[in-house]
Every structure is written in structure tokens, then in C-alpha cells.
Scaffold this motif. Structure first.
Motif, PDB file in Angstrom:
ATOM      1  N   PHE A  14       0.786  -1.235   0.000  1.00  0.00           N
ATOM      2  CA  PHE A  14       0.000   0.000   0.000  1.00  0.00           C
ATOM      3  C   PHE A  14       0.818   1.284   0.000  1.00  0.00           C
ATOM      4  N   GLY A  15       2.125   1.187   0.189  1.00  0.00           N
ATOM      5  CA  GLY A  15       2.945   2.387   0.337  1.00  0.00           C
ATOM      6  C   GLY A  15       2.889   2.869   1.772  1.00  0.00           C
ATOM      7  N   ILE A  53      -6.922  -7.442   6.463  1.00  0.00           N
ATOM      8  CA  ILE A  53      -6.718  -6.246   5.643  1.00  0.00           C
ATOM      9  C   ILE A  53      -6.759  -6.623   4.168  1.00  0.00           C
ATOM     10  N   CYS A  54      -6.075  -7.698   3.802  1.00  0.00           N
ATOM     11  CA  CYS A  54      -6.069  -8.149   2.408  1.00  0.00           C
ATOM     12  C   CYS A  54      -7.481  -8.418   1.913  1.00  0.00           C
ATOM     13  N   GLN A  55      -8.268  -9.094   2.728  1.00  0.00           N
ATOM     14  CA  GLN A  55      -9.644  -9.406   2.344  1.00  0.00           C
ATOM     15  C   GLN A  55     -10.482  -8.139   2.208  1.00  0.00           C
ATOM     16  N   VAL A  59      -7.126  -7.362  -1.879  1.00  0.00           N
ATOM     17  CA  VAL A  59      -5.787  -7.695  -2.367  1.00  0.00           C
ATOM     18  C   VAL A  59      -5.854  -9.108  -2.938  1.00  0.00           C
ATOM     19  N   PRO A  60      -5.377  -9.312  -4.162  1.00  0.00           N
ATOM     20  CA  PRO A  60      -5.406 -10.664  -4.735  1.00  0.00           C
ATOM     21  C   PRO A  60      -4.641 -11.653  -3.849  1.00  0.00           C
ATOM     22  N   LYS A  61      -5.185 -12.852  -3.728  1.00  0.00           N
ATOM     23  CA  LYS A  61      -4.573 -13.872  -2.876  1.00  0.00           C
ATOM     24  C   LYS A  61      -3.116 -14.138  -3.251  1.00  0.00           C
ATOM     25  N   SER A  62      -2.789 -13.950  -4.508  1.00  0.00           N
ATOM     26  CA  SER A  62      -1.418 -14.177  -4.962  1.00  0.00           C
ATOM     27  C   SER A  62      -0.426 -13.212  -4.307  1.00  0.00           C
ATOM     28  N   ARG A  63      -0.912 -12.131  -3.722  1.00  0.00           N
ATOM     29  CA  ARG A  63      -0.019 -11.148  -3.076  1.00  0.00           C
ATOM     30  C   ARG A  63      -0.104 -11.185  -1.554  1.00  0.00           C
ATOM     31  N   TRP A  64      -0.851 -12.122  -0.987  1.00  0.00           N
ATOM     32  CA  TRP A  64      -0.977 -12.198   0.469  1.00  0.00           C
ATOM     33  C   TRP A  64       0.338 -12.553   1.147  1.00  0.00           C
TER      34      TRP A  64
END
Length: 75
Positions: A14-15, A53-55, A59-64
Motif C-alpha cells: 500500500f505504500g 486487511i487483504c480481504q 488484495v489478490p490472494k497471490s499477493r498475500w
């Protein structure tokens, strides 16, 4: 997950500036509408907070596991 790893994942995804906003303002329904800061401060596992937070942020699961990182990778 160590808090340093959590912070790295947040910053990579997210920066730094937007991460700070999310940590302060995002309400996580899975943690009784606590913010990530509140959830971690109350003793929740940073990994569980990261997944929530990802959910919430789609955020795509590939980046978790991190940007350009794979499960089990040390980098």
C-alpha cells in the motif's frame, strides 16, 4: 508473523502513507470493528490482521505473501 514483517508487507502493498491511513482508520469486521492498530495492540496476531486487511481491501490472494513473494520464500 513478526510486526516487522507485517509492516514490510503493508508498505510493499500500500505504500507508507496509505498504510498509515489504513492502520489508523480501517475498521476490520472480523476484529469487532477495531482498526489494525487497535487489533495488534490488543494482542491479535499480525498475520491474522494482515489477512483481514487483504480481504477487506481486495488484495489478490497471490499477493498475500507479499509483492513478488511466494509462500515459504525468505525474500
Amino acid at each position: 508473523m513478526r510486526i516487522s514483517q507485517f509492516n514490510e508487507l503493508m508498505s510493499d502493498e500500500f505504500g507508507e502513507q496509505f498504510s498509515a491511513v489504513l492502520m489508523r482508520d480501517l475498521k476490520l469486521s472480523g476484529f469487532n470493528d477495531q482498526t489494525p492498530n487497535q487489533a495488534i495492540s490488543s494482542g491479535e496476531d499480525p498475520k491474522d490482521v494482515w489477512i483481514a486487511i487483504c480481504q477487506t481491501q481486495s488484495v489478490p490472494k497471490s499477493r498475500w505473501h507479499g509483492v513478488s513473494k511466494k509462500p515459504g520464500s525468505n525474500k
